[in-house]
Write an enzyme that holds these catalytic residues in place. Structure first.
Site, PDB file in Angstrom:
ATOM      1  N   TYR A   1      41.677  50.435  78.930  1.00 33.05           N
ATOM      2  CA  TYR A   1      40.487  51.156  79.343  1.00 33.05           C
ATOM      3  C   TYR A   1      40.564  51.242  80.860  1.00 33.05           C
ATOM      4  CZ  TYR A   1      38.537  50.597  74.670  1.00 33.05           C
ATOM      5  OH  TYR A   1      38.316  50.652  73.310  1.00 33.05           O
ATOM      6  N   CYS A   2      40.902  52.409  81.361  1.00 31.71           N
ATOM      7  CA  CYS A   2      41.072  52.655  82.795  1.00 31.71           C
ATOM      8  C   CYS A   2      39.743  53.220  83.303  1.00 31.71           C
ATOM      9  CB  CYS A   2      42.228  53.626  83.010  1.00 31.71           C
ATOM     10  SG  CYS A   2      42.644  53.874  84.740  1.00 31.71           S
ATOM     11  N   ILE A   3      39.017  52.414  84.074  1.00 33.15           N
ATOM     12  CA  ILE A   3      37.612  52.699  84.368  1.00 33.15           C
ATOM     13  C   ILE A   3      37.386  52.880  85.871  1.00 33.15           C
ATOM     14  CG2 ILE A   3      35.266  51.805  84.096  1.00 33.15           C
ATOM     15  CD1 ILE A   3      36.726  52.437  81.420  1.00 33.15           C
TER      16      ILE A   3
END
EC number: 1.8.4.12
Length: 151
Positions: free
Chosen positions: A119-121
């Site tokens: 999950y690249c947030i």
């Protein structure tokens, strides 16, 4: 304690220009030039707009991408995944379920031992609550996530 995680006009009006662009217009902040990419403190990451709990530091890892990366959300019910076909690519957009904030994207190149998800947030979509402040800020139920670190 049940909290009401909602997007309100007041919360949106308090956003910085970058927070607004990321959460409301699906922008992306610069890699390596954002608040949490290199944060190693224990705590909980919540939606900057609604306050809903999204990710815990125990699931954060250095993906070398320049953005905060996590292997899993703290509650999958607080995450919505959409197909994103912008920029000539097909990606999975990640949004908060209650605040409807654009958070970032989900990729399948994460650590294999943690299920392979990343999950690249965007930091601009997040507020960080240190572990020592979880109870006083109404997130005491999430302290249990950090107990495995103490053992």
């Amino acid at each position: 304690m049940t909290q009401d995680y909602r997007k309100t006009a007041e919360a949106v009006s308090r956003l910085s220009p970058q927070q607004y662009a990321v959460t409301q217009e699906a922008a992306t902040e610069p890699a390596f030039r954002n608040r949490f990419w290199d944060n190693h403190d224990a705590g909980l990451y919540v939606d900057i707009v609604s306050g809903e709990p999204l990710f815990a530091s125990v699931d954060k890892y250095d993906s070398r991408s320049g953005w905060p990366s996590f292997t899993a959300p703290v509650d999958s019910g607080n995450i919505v995944e959409n197909v994103d076909r912008t920029y000539g690519m097909v990606r999975t957009e990640v949004r908060s379920a209650h605040g409807d904030s654009h958070l970032g994207h989900l990729f399948d190149d994460g650590p294999a031992e943690a299920g392979g998800l990343r999950y690249c947030i965007n930091s601009a979509a997040l507020r960080f609550i240190p572990l020592a402040e979880l109870e006083e800020q109404g997130y005491g139920d999430y302290i249990r996530l950090f107990e495995k670190e103490d053992k």
